[in-house]
Scaffold this active site. Structure first.
Site, PDB file in Angstrom:
ATOM      1  N   HIS A  28      70.564  45.290  38.993  1.00 32.18           N
ATOM      2  CA  HIS A  28      69.821  45.282  37.717  1.00 32.18           C
ATOM      3  C   HIS A  28      70.045  43.944  36.997  1.00 32.18           C
ATOM      4  O   HIS A  28      69.106  43.364  36.447  1.00 32.18           O
ATOM      5  CB  HIS A  28      70.325  46.395  36.784  1.00 32.18           C
ATOM      6  CG  HIS A  28      70.071  47.786  37.263  1.00 32.18           C
ATOM      7  ND1 HIS A  28      71.058  48.745  37.318  1.00 32.18           N
ATOM      8  CD2 HIS A  28      68.947  48.407  37.692  1.00 32.18           C
ATOM      9  CE1 HIS A  28      70.543  49.881  37.759  1.00 32.18           C
ATOM     10  NE2 HIS A  28      69.261  49.709  37.996  1.00 32.18           N
ATOM     11  N   LYS A  52      67.617  65.031  33.349  1.00 31.04           N
ATOM     12  CA  LYS A  52      68.626  64.513  34.283  1.00 31.04           C
ATOM     13  C   LYS A  52      70.028  64.756  33.736  1.00 31.04           C
ATOM     14  O   LYS A  52      70.223  64.834  32.539  1.00 31.04           O
ATOM     15  CB  LYS A  52      68.419  63.006  34.487  1.00 31.04           C
ATOM     16  CG  LYS A  52      67.470  62.673  35.614  1.00 31.04           C
ATOM     17  CD  LYS A  52      67.609  61.201  35.993  1.00 31.04           C
ATOM     18  CE  LYS A  52      66.684  60.803  37.124  1.00 31.04           C
ATOM     19  NZ  LYS A  52      66.738  59.355  37.386  1.00 31.04           N
ATOM     20  N   ARG A 101      63.508  46.472  45.856  1.00 29.04           N
ATOM     21  CA  ARG A 101      64.618  46.093  46.742  1.00 29.04           C
ATOM     22  C   ARG A 101      64.172  46.077  48.200  1.00 29.04           C
ATOM     23  O   ARG A 101      64.566  45.235  48.984  1.00 29.04           O
ATOM     24  CB  ARG A 101      65.781  47.086  46.598  1.00 29.04           C
ATOM     25  CG  ARG A 101      66.508  47.001  45.285  1.00 29.04           C
ATOM     26  CD  ARG A 101      67.372  48.209  45.076  1.00 29.04           C
ATOM     27  NE  ARG A 101      66.561  49.427  45.026  1.00 29.04           N
ATOM     28  CZ  ARG A 101      67.002  50.613  44.685  1.00 29.04           C
ATOM     29  NH1 ARG A 101      68.276  50.778  44.385  1.00 29.04           N
ATOM     30  NH2 ARG A 101      66.209  51.659  44.645  1.00 29.04           N
ATOM     31  N   SER A 139      72.415  52.650  41.637  1.00 24.24           N
ATOM     32  CA  SER A 139      73.382  53.326  40.767  1.00 24.24           C
ATOM     33  C   SER A 139      73.924  54.563  41.465  1.00 24.24           C
ATOM     34  O   SER A 139      75.115  54.877  41.376  1.00 24.24           O
ATOM     35  CB  SER A 139      72.719  53.732  39.448  1.00 24.24           C
ATOM     36  OG  SER A 139      72.252  52.604  38.760  1.00 24.24           O
TER      37      SER A 139
HETATM   38  O1  PNS Z   1      65.798  53.716  36.991  1.00 24.71           O
HETATM   39  P1  PNS Z   1      64.688  54.688  37.317  1.00 24.71           P
HETATM   40  O2  PNS Z   1      65.218  56.113  37.229  1.00 24.71           O
HETATM   41  O3  PNS Z   1      64.017  54.375  38.623  1.00 24.71           O
HETATM   42  O4  PNS Z   1      63.573  54.506  36.173  1.00 24.71           O
HETATM   43  C1  PNS Z   1      62.411  55.295  36.146  1.00 24.71           C
HETATM   44  C2  PNS Z   1      61.604  55.052  34.849  1.00 24.71           C
HETATM   45  C3  PNS Z   1      62.474  55.259  33.632  1.00 24.71           C
HETATM   46  C4  PNS Z   1      61.078  53.639  34.854  1.00 24.71           C
HETATM   47  C5  PNS Z   1      60.394  56.046  34.859  1.00 24.71           C
HETATM   48  O5  PNS Z   1      60.863  57.327  35.120  1.00 24.71           O
HETATM   49  C6  PNS Z   1      59.631  56.062  33.539  1.00 24.71           C
HETATM   50  O6  PNS Z   1      59.032  55.082  33.147  1.00 24.71           O
HETATM   51  N1  PNS Z   1      59.659  57.204  32.851  1.00 24.71           N
HETATM   52  C7  PNS Z   1      59.018  57.371  31.561  1.00 24.71           C
HETATM   53  C8  PNS Z   1      57.952  58.460  31.606  1.00 24.71           C
HETATM   54  C9  PNS Z   1      56.602  57.897  31.926  1.00 24.71           C
HETATM   55  O7  PNS Z   1      56.101  56.987  31.293  1.00 24.71           O
HETATM   56  N2  PNS Z   1      55.971  58.453  32.974  1.00 24.71           N
HETATM   57  C10 PNS Z   1      54.642  58.057  33.397  1.00 24.71           C
HETATM   58  C11 PNS Z   1      54.680  56.916  34.389  1.00 24.71           C
HETATM   59  S1  PNS Z   1      54.163  57.500  35.931  1.00 24.71           S
END
Ligand code: PNS
Length: 175
Positions: A28, A52, A101, A139
């Site tokens: 990150h 979560k 990645r 993570s």
């Molecule tokens: O680190 P992660 O868990 O891969 O991050 C995922 C994240 C937070 C980027 C994604 O879950 C997100 O943007 N969630 C917010 C909800 C949202 O906007 N959903 C619609 C997009 S498909």
């Protein structure tokens, strides 16, 4: 159009780098370093996700992030819930930044980026390749290795390594 006129009309870029960051890894951080060089303002945004079960609370994650982004003058930390594009709009962002990645990340990231574009066409998603040295770090794996007593040095910032050690040590000690 010459370089000067391009520079004169260049749009300021505010990017959101969203994620769970439970906890932040050197992967990150590599992305934050790359992103901060490309955009005017970078907001690292932690999702408040009640569904979560995180290891660290949002506040703990934000505190660790605040600490490690200190060297980057144009980087700040925020938290959000609900739709990412709504938060991005509220913060005046015109870009979402995500890291890729490996090819295995691509499908999910593509779907998410296209959904976000449909929800808010004004905001572009940009992908950055993480450094090869970080391409296997997540993570989830870092937590698993730390929990089982493995060596995680070089995978996370020293402060996070310390927090992971004491989190698992305190848990074992308290059990
Ligand atoms: O680190 P992660 O868990 O891969 O991050 C995922 C994240 C937070 C980027 C994604 O879950 C997100 O943007 N969630 C917010 C909800 C949202 O906007 N959903 C619609 C997009 S498909």
């Amino acid at each position: 159009m010459n370089d000067a006129s391009v520079a004169g009309t260049a749009k300021k870029i505010t990017a959101i780098y969203p994620g769970s960051f439970d906890p932040i890894t050197n992967g990150h951080l590599d992305l934050i370093a790359r992103g901060s060089r490309l955009v005017d303002r970078l907001i690292v945004a932690i999702l408040r996700n009640e569904a979560k079960q995180p290891l660290f609370s949002v506040e703990e994650r934000a505190a660790m992030l605040e600490e490690v982004v200190k060297p980057y003058a144009n980087v700040e930390v925020g938290t959000f819930h609900g739709l990412l594009v709504d938060y991005a709009s509220e913060r005046g962002a015109n870009m979402i930044l995500r890291g890729i990645r490996a090819i295995s990340d691509y499908e999910y990231e593509l779907q998410t980026a296209l959904m976000n574009r449909r929800l808010q066409p004004r905001i572009e998603t940009a992908f950055l390749m993480s450094g090869e040295a970080y391409s296997f770090i997540s993570s989830r794996l870092v937590k698993e290795v730390a929990k089982l007593g493995g060596n995680i040095s070089g995978l996370v910032p020293p402060l996070v390594e310390e927090r992971l050690r004491s989190r698992f040590f305190e848990r074992r000690g308290g059990a």
